[in-house]
Scaffold this active site. Structure first.
Site, PDB file in Angstrom:
ATOM      1  N   HIS A 193       0.835  -1.195   0.000  1.00  8.00           N
ATOM      2  CA  HIS A 193       0.000   0.000   0.000  1.00  8.00           C
ATOM      3  C   HIS A 193       0.873   1.249   0.000  1.00  8.00           C
ATOM      4  CE1 HIS A 193       0.686  -0.497   4.434  1.00  8.00           C
ATOM      5  NE2 HIS A 193       0.886   0.805   4.326  1.00  8.00           N
TER       6      HIS A 193
HETATM    7  P1  TYD Z   1      -2.390  -4.144   7.704  1.00 13.14           P
HETATM    8  O1  TYD Z   1      -2.583  -2.748   7.200  1.00 13.14           O
HETATM    9  O2  TYD Z   1      -3.018  -5.245   6.921  1.00 13.14           O
HETATM   10  O3  TYD Z   1      -0.842  -4.432   7.863  1.00 13.14           O
HETATM   11  P2  TYD Z   1       0.315  -4.430   6.741  1.00 13.14           P
HETATM   12  O4  TYD Z   1       0.285  -3.093   6.080  1.00 13.14           O
HETATM   13  O5  TYD Z   1       1.584  -4.658   7.512  1.00 13.14           O
HETATM   14  O6  TYD Z   1       0.084  -5.539   5.777  1.00 13.14           O
HETATM   15  O7  TYD Z   1      -2.907  -4.186   9.209  1.00 13.14           O
HETATM   16  C1  TYD Z   1      -3.288  -5.386   9.862  1.00 13.14           C
HETATM   17  C2  TYD Z   1      -4.434  -5.078  10.828  1.00 13.14           C
HETATM   18  O8  TYD Z   1      -4.040  -4.194  11.859  1.00 13.14           O
HETATM   19  C3  TYD Z   1      -5.628  -4.436  10.135  1.00 13.14           C
HETATM   20  O9  TYD Z   1      -6.800  -4.976  10.703  1.00 13.14           O
HETATM   21  C4  TYD Z   1      -5.527  -2.971  10.525  1.00 13.14           C
HETATM   22  C5  TYD Z   1      -4.866  -3.033  11.892  1.00 13.14           C
HETATM   23  N1  TYD Z   1      -4.006  -1.867  12.208  1.00 13.14           N
HETATM   24  C6  TYD Z   1      -4.385  -1.017  13.240  1.00 13.14           C
HETATM   25  O10 TYD Z   1      -5.444  -1.194  13.870  1.00 13.14           O
HETATM   26  N2  TYD Z   1      -3.561   0.021  13.554  1.00 13.14           N
HETATM   27  C7  TYD Z   1      -2.408   0.254  12.894  1.00 13.14           C
HETATM   28  O11 TYD Z   1      -1.682   1.214  13.227  1.00 13.14           O
HETATM   29  C8  TYD Z   1      -2.044  -0.621  11.814  1.00 13.14           C
HETATM   30  C9  TYD Z   1      -0.787  -0.392  11.018  1.00 13.14           C
HETATM   31  C10 TYD Z   1      -2.874  -1.672  11.501  1.00 13.14           C
END
Ligand code: TYD
Length: 143
Positions: free
Chosen positions: A57
């Protein structure tokens, strides 16, 4: 803060001062000092399953610094025109990533703890999760 490498993408590899002595090592991260923004959020990723790619992303507004406090991983960066890879392989090495840069994290070692510092609270609405949409936005000067 020592900038080791100014990259072609809006990102910087940072070298943090280690305050070590005979007891061991210590690194301090402080907003607007060795972290180039106001600190609003810290999260960390660990126990990552091998061969997985995380991230995938770009953030519209978040600027971040990534540090492997333990183990190692690699970061793929993409500004819609150019790409580059960065190895995060020691706790005194950081990677600053500006907003609107696509990132993917991969090649996590088993013991990897990837810590991410951010200038924004979590907001799912600021994510661009579709790489085609990201490329279109870059092409049309929307970022
Ligand atoms: P995700 O964005 O999928 O992680 P990555 O970018 O590493 O692949 O995030 C995983 C889960 O955690 C998703 O349900 C969103 C949550 N999350 C939060 O609640 N707070 C945060 O600061 C982050 C980064 C993720």
């Amino acid at each position: 803060m020592l900038v080791l490498e100014k990259t072609k993408i809006d990102a910087q590899v940072l070298d943090f001062t280690i305050m070590g002595d005979e007891r061991g090592q210590l690194i301090a991260l402080e907003e607007d000092m060795n972290i180039p923004f106001e600190l609003k959020r810290v999260f960390y990723i660990y126990n990552t399953v091998g061969d997985i790619r995380r991230g995938n992303h770009a953030n519209r507004f978040s600027r971040q610094v990534l540090v492997c406090t333990s183990g190692s991983c690699k970061i793929h960066l993409d500004n819609g025109v150019e790409t580059m890879e960065v190895d995060l392989d020691r706790p005194n090495k950081g990677l600053y990533i500006a907003n609107n840069v696509w990132r993917e994290m991969y090649d996590f070692s088993e013991d990897c703890v990837l810590m991410v510092l951010s200038n924004k609270l979590y907001d799912p609405d600021e994510y661009i999760r579709d790489h085609k949409v990201f490329n279109e936005m870059v092409k049309n000067n929307l970022l």
